[in-house]
Scaffold this motif. Structure first.
Motif, PDB file in Angstrom:
ATOM      1  N   ILE A   1     -18.349  12.611 -17.335  1.00 17.54           N
ATOM      2  CA  ILE A   1     -18.066  13.495 -18.464  1.00 17.54           C
ATOM      3  C   ILE A   1     -16.782  14.283 -18.203  1.00 17.54           C
ATOM      4  O   ILE A   1     -15.944  14.450 -19.093  1.00 17.54           O
ATOM      5  N   ASP A   2     -16.612  14.767 -16.977  1.00 16.26           N
ATOM      6  CA  ASP A   2     -15.410  15.521 -16.629  1.00 16.26           C
ATOM      7  C   ASP A   2     -14.158  14.666 -16.834  1.00 16.26           C
ATOM      8  O   ASP A   2     -13.148  15.140 -17.362  1.00 16.26           O
ATOM      9  N   ARG A   3     -14.238  13.410 -16.416  1.00 17.91           N
ATOM     10  CA  ARG A   3     -13.092  12.503 -16.556  1.00 17.91           C
ATOM     11  C   ARG A   3     -12.775  12.254 -18.025  1.00 17.91           C
ATOM     12  O   ARG A   3     -11.604  12.224 -18.422  1.00 17.91           O
ATOM     13  N   LEU A   4     -13.794  12.073 -18.855  1.00 12.36           N
ATOM     14  CA  LEU A   4     -13.560  11.883 -20.279  1.00 12.36           C
ATOM     15  C   LEU A   4     -12.896  13.112 -20.895  1.00 12.36           C
ATOM     16  O   LEU A   4     -11.999  12.997 -21.735  1.00 12.36           O
ATOM     17  N   ALA A   5     -13.339  14.295 -20.458  1.00 15.38           N
ATOM     18  CA  ALA A   5     -12.724  15.537 -20.958  1.00 15.38           C
ATOM     19  C   ALA A   5     -11.265  15.624 -20.535  1.00 15.38           C
ATOM     20  O   ALA A   5     -10.397  16.034 -21.329  1.00 15.38           O
ATOM     21  N   MET A   6     -10.967  15.251 -19.296  1.00 15.70           N
ATOM     22  CA  MET A   6      -9.589  15.276 -18.810  1.00 15.70           C
ATOM     23  C   MET A   6      -8.709  14.347 -19.623  1.00 15.70           C
ATOM     24  O   MET A   6      -7.586  14.690 -20.008  1.00 15.70           O
ATOM     25  N   LEU A   7      -9.220  13.137 -19.913  1.00 12.83           N
ATOM     26  CA  LEU A   7      -8.431  12.154 -20.644  1.00 12.83           C
ATOM     27  C   LEU A   7      -8.210  12.567 -22.092  1.00 12.83           C
ATOM     28  O   LEU A   7      -7.115  12.434 -22.637  1.00 12.83           O
ATOM     29  N   LYS A   8      -9.249  13.090 -22.733  1.00 10.17           N
ATOM     30  CA  LYS A   8      -9.144  13.392 -24.164  1.00 10.17           C
ATOM     31  C   LYS A   8      -8.315  14.638 -24.428  1.00 10.17           C
ATOM     32  O   LYS A   8      -7.542  14.679 -25.391  1.00 10.17           O
ATOM     33  N   TYR A   9      -8.464  15.659 -23.574  1.00  9.11           N
ATOM     34  CA  TYR A   9      -7.827  16.936 -23.855  1.00  9.11           C
ATOM     35  C   TYR A   9      -6.681  17.283 -22.911  1.00  9.11           C
ATOM     36  O   TYR A   9      -6.240  18.416 -22.849  1.00  9.11           O
ATOM     37  N   GLY A  10      -6.213  16.276 -22.141  1.00  3.75           N
ATOM     38  CA  GLY A  10      -5.015  16.464 -21.336  1.00  3.75           C
ATOM     39  C   GLY A  10      -5.165  17.487 -20.229  1.00  3.75           C
ATOM     40  O   GLY A  10      -4.245  18.256 -19.963  1.00  3.75           O
ATOM     41  N   ILE A  11      -6.315  17.487 -19.557  1.00  2.00           N
ATOM     42  CA  ILE A  11      -6.575  18.437 -18.467  1.00  2.00           C
ATOM     43  C   ILE A  11      -6.234  17.749 -17.143  1.00  2.00           C
ATOM     44  O   ILE A  11      -6.834  16.728 -16.801  1.00  2.00           O
ATOM     45  N   PRO A  12      -5.276  18.262 -16.360  1.00  5.54           N
ATOM     46  CA  PRO A  12      -4.748  17.503 -15.228  1.00  5.54           C
ATOM     47  C   PRO A  12      -5.570  17.566 -13.945  1.00  5.54           C
ATOM     48  O   PRO A  12      -5.479  16.658 -13.124  1.00  5.54           O
ATOM     49  N   ASP A  13      -6.359  18.622 -13.729  1.00  4.62           N
ATOM     50  CA  ASP A  13      -6.990  18.818 -12.420  1.00  4.62           C
ATOM     51  C   ASP A  13      -8.476  19.093 -12.595  1.00  4.62           C
ATOM     52  O   ASP A  13      -8.874  20.065 -13.248  1.00  4.62           O
ATOM     53  N   LEU A  14      -9.305  18.247 -11.999  1.00  3.90           N
ATOM     54  CA  LEU A  14     -10.761  18.393 -12.120  1.00  3.90           C
ATOM     55  C   LEU A  14     -11.255  19.706 -11.527  1.00  3.90           C
ATOM     56  O   LEU A  14     -12.193  20.326 -12.033  1.00  3.90           O
ATOM     57  N   ARG A  15     -10.631  20.165 -10.455  1.00  6.08           N
ATOM     58  CA  ARG A  15     -11.100  21.366  -9.773  1.00  6.08           C
ATOM     59  C   ARG A  15     -11.061  22.595 -10.674  1.00  6.08           C
ATOM     60  O   ARG A  15     -11.865  23.518 -10.530  1.00  6.08           O
ATOM     61  N   ALA A  16     -10.136  22.602 -11.640  1.00  9.63           N
ATOM     62  CA  ALA A  16     -10.000  23.758 -12.524  1.00  9.63           C
ATOM     63  C   ALA A  16     -11.238  23.957 -13.407  1.00  9.63           C
ATOM     64  O   ALA A  16     -11.488  25.072 -13.876  1.00  9.63           O
ATOM     65  N   PHE A  17     -12.017  22.897 -13.624  1.00  5.67           N
ATOM     66  CA  PHE A  17     -13.217  23.015 -14.436  1.00  5.67           C
ATOM     67  C   PHE A  17     -14.192  24.056 -13.864  1.00  5.67           C
ATOM     68  O   PHE A  17     -14.969  24.650 -14.599  1.00  5.67           O
TER      69      PHE A  17
END
Length: 264
Positions: free
Chosen positions: A215-231
């Protein structure tokens, strides 16, 4: 003023899309026993996923020789619990937190997965392909997608396949359904007969497919979020920038087209 976290937003988007496709939401415990997390899923004792560098094991009292409980490493145990409690036919998705000992720009010790399971008498890989195409078109709000299935190996599916989607990167923005690049997006396959047996379902009568994605990866791809740790850092500036307003209720396609186009 608070905002809706991107993980919560994307989870709702995924849930709504699969609800239209006839899938119920299933949940299970985050602290799992060894059988549900490994044995029932045909994961052998010597499999690398059982090693301590991947799995968080719970402590046992001194002298207690039972296999320790674990922080679940995937949401696949929810599939086993659903099969045991509901039988076949079955269509469920299992979103939730999972835990693995890994930490870098694209990995976190705690992250989120959604797995899907469909069991019936005549289900094939063609049904799996159609389901994934319909989901990705709705989630990324594109008219078509081009998927590539690559042979892989997972203990709980046979045959197994990694799924790539055709894409292009323009000015740092991901566009699906066009271009000359391929992006790995999920793992999938036909449910292994031993897994069906563990779930109390006769593999001679029933068969099905399963898939899993981050889910995190899908959110990164769809909304242009570069770093997982920031979640997970609780940075108010980040939350205000990437968060969603309380009235931004997910639609069938989910999300906000203006954000998608702007890369936010």
């Amino acid at each position: 003023m608070g905002t809706i976290h991107p993980i919560s937003q994307v989870t709702e988007e995924i849930t709504q899309i699969f609800a239209v496709l006839g899938y119920a939401v299933a949940e299970g415990p985050q602290v799992e026993d060894d059988w549900h997390n490994f044995d029932a899923l045909n994961i052998a004792p010597e499999h690398p996923a059982r090693q301590e560098h991947d799995t968080f094991y719970m402590a046992r009292a001194e002298g207690d020789n039972r296999a320790p409980h674990v922080l679940r490493t995937h949401t696949s145990p929810v599939q086993i619990r659903s099969m045991l409690s509901k039988g076949a036919p079955l269509r469920v998705i299992a979103p939730g937190r999972v835990f693995r000992a890994d930490y870098d720009q694209t990995h976190s010790p705690m992250f989120h997965q959604v797995e899907g399971l469909a069991i019936d008498r005549d289900i094939t890989m063609a049904n799996l392909k159609w389901t994934l195409e319909e989901f990705l078109k709705a989630f990324f709000e594109v008219p078509s997608v081009d998927l590539r299935f690559r042979a892989s190996h997972f203990p709980f599916t046979e045959p197994s396949a990694e799924v790539d989607v055709r894409c292009s990167w323009q000015c740092g923005t991901l566009k699906l359904g066009e271009g000359d690049s391929w992006l790995e997006i999920l793992g999938s396959g036909m449910v292994h007969p031993k897994v069906l047996e563990s779930g109390g379902i006769d593999p001679a009568e029933w068969q099905g497919f399963a898939f899993g994605m981050g889910i995190d990866r899908l959110a990164m791809l769809k909304y242009g979020i570069p770093d997982l740790r920031a979640f997970f850092e609780s940075d108010l500036r980040w939350l205000r920038h990437y968060g969603f307003g309380a009235l931004e209720v997910p639609t069938l396609a989910g999300g906000c087209e203006s954000r998608l186009c702007s890369g936010r």
